[in-house]
Design a protein around this motif. Structure first.
Motif: not given
Length: 390
Positions: A111-136
């Motif tokens: 549910a949180g990921e859906d929110v992040m992706h929606r708000i990030m639509a004009n900034a490239g979106g959000f994907d939890h797997n890609a964000h995992c790599l971004h963190i690490l």
């Protein structure tokens, strides 16, 4: 069966493709291989610790016995390591991949990921797997000489591709791939494939267990799934006087065991049929080589379908998820309007141009735990009705 039959296909830490930033060997830090160091860097990371307060099924559960992302990751690692050992694959790499696979999840689960992706639509979106790599690879930076944890190539490619080749990486993964190419168009190592299937085995059975514990689904309903019904019948025949709680525990154990054994046998057969002889040939095989038999894959899909319909979309779960998602949406938009309310270290590095500015705020928001997000909402925006321990 020769349990080391796939050893020639294992990722060899002594022939790793290395790390993006070369490191001097630190003899005072113990005789560990590159994959053991990867695993230990995950375990000691702040991002891993935050998983103890992030949603698995139930948002911010008060019940001590319900799973969260941290306990789920530990259970996935146990299953993954067992399978890797049976197949002769690298256990340390498999374990590290299992432990790290959910680090990119924002608060409140999907549910949180859906929110992040929606708000990030004009900034490239959000994907939890890609964000995992971004963190690490960038955000978690405890070392003096480089950003990120500087994990091995095999670790990063396994996390990036554990569900298969990535044809259209989002901005976060594309940036990592540009700096340290991960061959995104190929399949990953067998260790990564096993980690992905260990995740399925763990959450199918442990979410089922939590759903029963919470009283949102019943054994009678579960018996509508043929795979579960057959397992329950065998247990009741073997142990006719077993009480409900021990019956459920036995059911979970039996189903995990059946799925693990099927995964081991089927993977051996599929690898043998493919005729691959090295880890690089596994990557170039053009298809996933680890997997379930057709019968077990059908059984797994039927259980997963049941859980989606009866547990994940249960009216009580959905009601809390929708409330949490609404709160996260408001909180994210509030930080976009007033980024100065982020902690000082985040404000100090806030970019001035877009989309970098929005992505920076998203990085902060995605790192929040469930309880921190709710706390910031209550302190800043107002009360929120969240039933305890749903």
């Amino acid at each position: 069966m020769n349990h080391g039959i796939l050893a020639s296909l294992a990722c060899d830490p002594h022939h790793s493709r290395g790390r993006r930033f070369p490191e001097d060997s630190c003899g005072n830090r113990g005789p560990r291989t590159v994959f053991q160091r990867d695993r230990d860097r995950i375990i000691h990371s702040v991002a891993f610790r935050r998983l103890r307060h992030k949603t698995q099924v139930f948002i911010a559960p008060d019940g001590d016995h319900f799973r969260v992302r941290l306990t789920h990751s530990l259970e996935v690692a146990q299953i993954g390591r067992t399978v890797a050992r049976a197949l002769g694959l690298n256990e340390d790499l498999t374990e590290a991949l299992c432990l790290a696979h959910d680090i990119g999840h924002p608060p409140f689960g999907h549910a949180g990921e859906d929110v992040m992706h929606r708000i990030m639509a004009n900034a490239g979106g959000f994907d939890h797997n890609a964000h995992c790599l971004h963190i690490l690879a960038q955000l978690e930076s405890p070392y003096p000489g480089f950003d990120g944890l500087n994990l091995s190539w095999e670790m990063l490619e396994g996390l990036a591709k554990h569900n298969g080749p990535v044809r259209s990486p989002n901005w976060a993964l594309a940036a990592i791939d540009a700096a340290f190419p991960l061959e995104l168009g190929q399949w990953p190592s067998l260790e990564a494939q096993i980690a992905a299937l260990a995740d399925d085995i763990a959450y199918d059975n442990h979410d089922m267990d939590d759903g029963l514990r919470a009283g949102l689904i019943s054994l009678e309903e579960l018996a509508e799934v043929p795979f579960v019904a057959a397992n329950l019948a065998r247990i009741r025949q073997r142990l006719p006087d077993l009480g409900r709680d021990r019956l459920i525990a036995e059911l979970v154990r039996d189903q995990i065991g059946l799925m693990v054994n099927d995964l081991i046998e089927t993977t051996i057969q599929q690898v043998t049929d493919a005729g691959v002889t090295s880890a690089d040939e596994v990557r170039a095989a053009g298809r996933m080589l680890a997997g379930f038999s057709d019968e077990m894959a059908k059984a797994e899909r039927s259980l997963k379908s049941f859980l989606y319909q009866r547990l994940y979309r249960h009216k009580d779960v959905m009601a809390v998820s929708e409330r949490a998602a609404g709160a996260l949406d408001e909180l994210f938009r509030a930080y976009l309007a007033h980024p100065e309310r982020m902690p000082s270290e985040w404000v100090a590095t806030l970019p001035t141009s877009e989309p970098a500015r929005t992505r920076h705020i998203c990085d902060f928001m995605a790192g929040m735990t469930d309880r921190y997000a709710l706390s910031r909402y209550r302190d800043w925006i107002g009360p929120i009705d969240m039933p305890a321990g749903v």
